[in-house]
Design a protein around this motif. Structure first.
Motif, mmCIF file in Angstrom:
data_model
loop_
_atom_site.group_PDB
_atom_site.id
_atom_site.type_symbol
_atom_site.label_atom_id
_atom_site.label_comp_id
_atom_site.label_asym_id
_atom_site.label_seq_id
_atom_site.Cartn_x
_atom_site.Cartn_y
_atom_site.Cartn_z
ATOM 1 N N PRO A 249 15.434 -25.110 -36.799
ATOM 2 C CA PRO A 249 14.467 -26.083 -36.292
ATOM 3 C C PRO A 249 15.070 -27.458 -36.045
ATOM 4 O O PRO A 249 15.998 -27.875 -36.738
ATOM 5 C CB PRO A 249 13.427 -26.149 -37.419
ATOM 6 N N LYS A 250 14.518 -28.162 -35.067
ATOM 7 C CA LYS A 250 14.994 -29.505 -34.755
ATOM 8 C C LYS A 250 14.768 -30.458 -35.915
ATOM 9 O O LYS A 250 15.472 -31.464 -36.058
ATOM 10 C CB LYS A 250 14.303 -30.030 -33.502
ATOM 11 N N GLU A 251 13.780 -30.152 -36.782
ATOM 12 C CA GLU A 251 13.510 -31.009 -37.938
ATOM 13 C C GLU A 251 14.681 -31.049 -38.905
ATOM 14 O O GLU A 251 14.800 -31.965 -39.718
ATOM 15 C CB GLU A 251 12.266 -30.519 -38.687
ATOM 16 N N MET A 252 15.559 -30.059 -38.827
ATOM 17 C CA MET A 252 16.733 -30.010 -39.697
ATOM 18 C C MET A 252 17.995 -30.397 -38.944
ATOM 19 O O MET A 252 19.115 -30.166 -39.407
ATOM 20 C CB MET A 252 16.869 -28.618 -40.312
ATOM 21 N N GLY A 253 17.840 -30.975 -37.753
ATOM 22 C CA GLY A 253 18.978 -31.490 -37.008
ATOM 23 C C GLY A 253 19.634 -30.515 -36.068
ATOM 24 O O GLY A 253 20.670 -30.827 -35.481
ATOM 25 N N PHE A 254 19.050 -29.327 -35.874
ATOM 26 C CA PHE A 254 19.652 -28.337 -34.996
ATOM 27 C C PHE A 254 19.231 -28.565 -33.547
ATOM 28 O O PHE A 254 18.123 -29.003 -33.268
ATOM 29 C CB PHE A 254 19.253 -26.928 -35.423
ATOM 30 N N THR A 255 20.133 -28.247 -32.653
ATOM 31 C CA THR A 255 19.841 -28.324 -31.222
ATOM 32 C C THR A 255 20.192 -26.988 -30.590
ATOM 33 O O THR A 255 21.360 -26.607 -30.540
ATOM 34 C CB THR A 255 20.653 -29.446 -30.545
ATOM 35 N N LEU A 256 19.193 -26.266 -30.144
ATOM 36 C CA LEU A 256 19.417 -24.976 -29.508
ATOM 37 C C LEU A 256 19.222 -25.095 -28.009
ATOM 38 O O LEU A 256 18.281 -25.736 -27.539
ATOM 39 C CB LEU A 256 18.438 -23.930 -30.051
ATOM 40 N N THR A 257 20.121 -24.505 -27.272
ATOM 41 C CA THR A 257 19.965 -24.406 -25.832
ATOM 42 C C THR A 257 20.183 -22.954 -25.451
ATOM 43 O O THR A 257 20.872 -22.209 -26.152
ATOM 44 C CB THR A 257 20.980 -25.291 -25.079
ATOM 45 N N GLN A 258 19.585 -22.558 -24.363
ATOM 46 C CA GLN A 258 19.724 -21.177 -23.936
ATOM 47 C C GLN A 258 21.196 -20.870 -23.694
ATOM 48 O O GLN A 258 21.876 -21.567 -22.953
ATOM 49 C CB GLN A 258 18.911 -20.934 -22.667
ATOM 50 N N GLY A 259 21.695 -19.851 -24.365
ATOM 51 C CA GLY A 259 23.102 -19.480 -24.228
ATOM 52 C C GLY A 259 23.898 -19.703 -25.493
ATOM 53 O O GLY A 259 24.882 -19.014 -25.723
ATOM 54 N N ASN A 260 23.495 -20.680 -26.326
ATOM 55 C CA ASN A 260 24.245 -20.892 -27.569
ATOM 56 C C ASN A 260 23.508 -20.328 -28.775
ATOM 57 O O ASN A 260 23.921 -20.521 -29.913
ATOM 58 C CB ASN A 260 24.549 -22.382 -27.781
ATOM 59 N N ASN A 261 22.393 -19.630 -28.525
ATOM 60 C CA ASN A 261 21.572 -19.149 -29.643
ATOM 61 C C ASN A 261 21.753 -17.660 -29.922
ATOM 62 O O ASN A 261 20.962 -17.070 -30.627
ATOM 63 C CB ASN A 261 20.089 -19.438 -29.375
ATOM 64 N N MET A 262 22.822 -17.074 -29.397
ATOM 65 C CA MET A 262 23.070 -15.658 -29.667
ATOM 66 C C MET A 262 24.562 -15.401 -29.776
ATOM 67 O O MET A 262 25.350 -15.894 -28.977
ATOM 68 C CB MET A 262 22.470 -14.771 -28.575
ATOM 69 N N HIS A 263 24.963 -14.647 -30.826
ATOM 70 C CA HIS A 263 26.350 -14.253 -31.029
ATOM 71 C C HIS A 263 26.431 -12.735 -31.199
ATOM 72 O O HIS A 263 25.513 -12.115 -31.740
ATOM 73 C CB HIS A 263 26.938 -14.900 -32.290
ATOM 74 N N ILE A 264 27.530 -12.175 -30.766
ATOM 75 C CA ILE A 264 27.868 -10.803 -31.137
ATOM 76 C C ILE A 264 28.671 -10.902 -32.432
ATOM 77 O O ILE A 264 29.718 -11.553 -32.470
ATOM 78 C CB ILE A 264 28.686 -10.099 -30.048
ATOM 79 N N SER A 265 28.169 -10.298 -33.493
ATOM 80 C CA SER A 265 28.810 -10.373 -34.797
ATOM 81 C C SER A 265 29.559 -9.069 -35.070
ATOM 82 O O SER A 265 28.943 -8.007 -35.186
ATOM 83 C CB SER A 265 27.775 -10.628 -35.891
ATOM 84 N N VAL A 266 30.880 -9.149 -35.150
ATOM 85 C CA VAL A 266 31.727 -7.981 -35.381
ATOM 86 C C VAL A 266 32.234 -8.034 -36.815
ATOM 87 O O VAL A 266 32.783 -9.050 -37.251
ATOM 88 C CB VAL A 266 32.910 -7.938 -34.398
ATOM 89 N N GLU A 267 32.071 -6.932 -37.550
ATOM 90 C CA GLU A 267 32.487 -6.861 -38.952
ATOM 91 C C GLU A 267 33.561 -5.768 -39.091
ATOM 92 O O GLU A 267 33.252 -4.611 -39.378
ATOM 93 C CB GLU A 267 31.287 -6.580 -39.842
ATOM 94 N N PRO A 268 34.829 -6.127 -38.888
ATOM 95 C CA PRO A 268 35.911 -5.136 -38.971
ATOM 96 C C PRO A 268 36.118 -4.669 -40.401
ATOM 97 O O PRO A 268 35.768 -5.352 -41.366
ATOM 98 C CB PRO A 268 37.141 -5.904 -38.465
ATOM 99 N N ALA A 269 36.754 -3.508 -40.539
ATOM 100 C CA ALA A 269 36.978 -2.929 -41.859
ATOM 101 C C ALA A 269 38.129 -3.590 -42.593
ATOM 102 O O ALA A 269 38.196 -3.539 -43.818
ATOM 103 C CB ALA A 269 37.231 -1.429 -41.729
ATOM 104 N N THR A 270 39.064 -4.238 -41.878
ATOM 105 C CA THR A 270 40.241 -4.835 -42.521
ATOM 106 C C THR A 270 40.465 -6.254 -42.027
ATOM 107 O O THR A 270 40.028 -6.637 -40.931
ATOM 108 C CB THR A 270 41.508 -4.015 -42.226
#
Length: 318
Positions: A249-270
């Motif tokens: 939320p913006k109340e906590m100082g965050f700034t979201l724009t379309q495009g920076n609000n999604m990540h692909i999270s990869v969790e490798p085994a090593t």
């Protein structure tokens, strides 16, 4: 998260110095990251209602942080910090300056030399000591008159909030080191609505329910509406794929724009595979957090690749 906060602000006119001593209820590696990584600095460095936008950051000896203090009217005041010496998780020093959008120093304003020291306190706390050295006494007095103490104090309070919330989000662990790929999304306050929508479509249930921002220690000053927002939620989709989400939320100082609000999270085994993926994905792109051991037990880094796709690489040290 209820330890008394140490805060000293001393003006030494005889030696043309300002010394700020501040404690944080978090271990050194967490606090160090918050002072040295652009995506985190953007969340707390500016006193509200201003915000920070980093144009570029090269955190190394001889490198530079180039950023803007942005007013509510979107007026940008450009600054740089030139890094001179770095001792990881112990100290870094350098010189700040006002500049233009291209990083050309504005010689009408004096430069200040900063030395920031990081020391372990009691019970996993950290004490940061900032020493600002001025060439002339009038430079020091001008900065104080501009409201440096008040503005810097507000920024440090922003950091308290960030430490107790945003970093806590990353403590979520899986029970083993099996490789997996997840998607991580941020919303400005409607994560629960979005995930209920996705749950109705995929006919699955949340993993361990919904955790809320109000459950994080040290968030007593948040509004009741913000306390109800989502801290962390996981929803299986299909084929073992997990969608993770949080409110920013913006109340906590965050700034979201379309495009920076999604990540692909990869969790490798090593760790080796994590390093390979991170190095190859970041080629020609932008590293937003270097791959490193984190306080929450992960070998973690984030980047935007040369095609503009956001990635998290997260190997759990189990």
């Amino acid at each position: 998260m209820n330890k008394a906060i140490l805060f000293n602000f001393d003006v030494d006119k005889a030696n043309k110095k300002i010394r700020v001593e501040r404690s944080f209820d978090a271990p050194i590696d967490l606090v160090w990251a918050a002072w040295t990584e652009a995506d985190i600095l953007d969340q707390w460095w500016a006193p509200k209602p201003y915000r920070v936008e980093t144009k570029s950051m090269d955190f190394r000896e001889g490198g530079r942080w180039h950023y803007a203090m942005v007013s509510p009217e979107n007026e940008k005041h450009w600054c740089i910090f030139d890094y001179e010496t770095i001792q990881p998780e112990k100290q870094y020093a350098g010189i700040d300056a006002f500049c233009d959008e291209n990083g050309v120093v504005n010689t009408s304003f004096p430069r200040t030399h900063w030395t920031n020291n990081f020391n372990a306190g009691q019970e996993d706390s950290t004490v940061v000591t900032c020493e600002l050295q001025f060439k002339a006494l009038e430079d020091l007095e001008a900065l104080v008159k501009m409201g440096f103490k008040e503005g810097f104090t507000m920024g440090l309070q922003n950091l308290d909030q960030y430490i107790s919330a945003q970093f806590y989000l990353r403590k979520q662990k899986k029970p083993d080191n099996r490789a997996r790929v997840c998607s991580y999304v941020n919303f400005p306050g409607n994560t629960e609505e979005a995930f209920n929508f996705y749950r109705s479509i995929f006919k699955t249930e949340f993993v361990n329910g919904i955790q809320r921002l109000g459950e994080v220690p040290g968030q007593e000053n948040l509004s009741e509406d913000v306390k109800k927002m989502v801290l962390h939620v996981e929803l299986p989709l299909v084929g073992g794929h997990i969608l993770m989400g949080t409110d920013a939320p913006k109340e906590m100082g965050f700034t979201l724009t379309q495009g920076n609000n999604m990540h692909i999270s990869v969790e490798p085994a090593t760790r080796e595979e994590a390093a390979r993926l991170f190095n190859e994905l970041s080629e020609g792109g932008n590293v937003t957090m270097p791959l490193q051991d984190m306080f929450f037990g992960a070998y973690y880094g984030s980047l935007t690749d040369k095609f503009g796709i956001n990635w998290m690489i997260n190997h759990q040290n189990i």
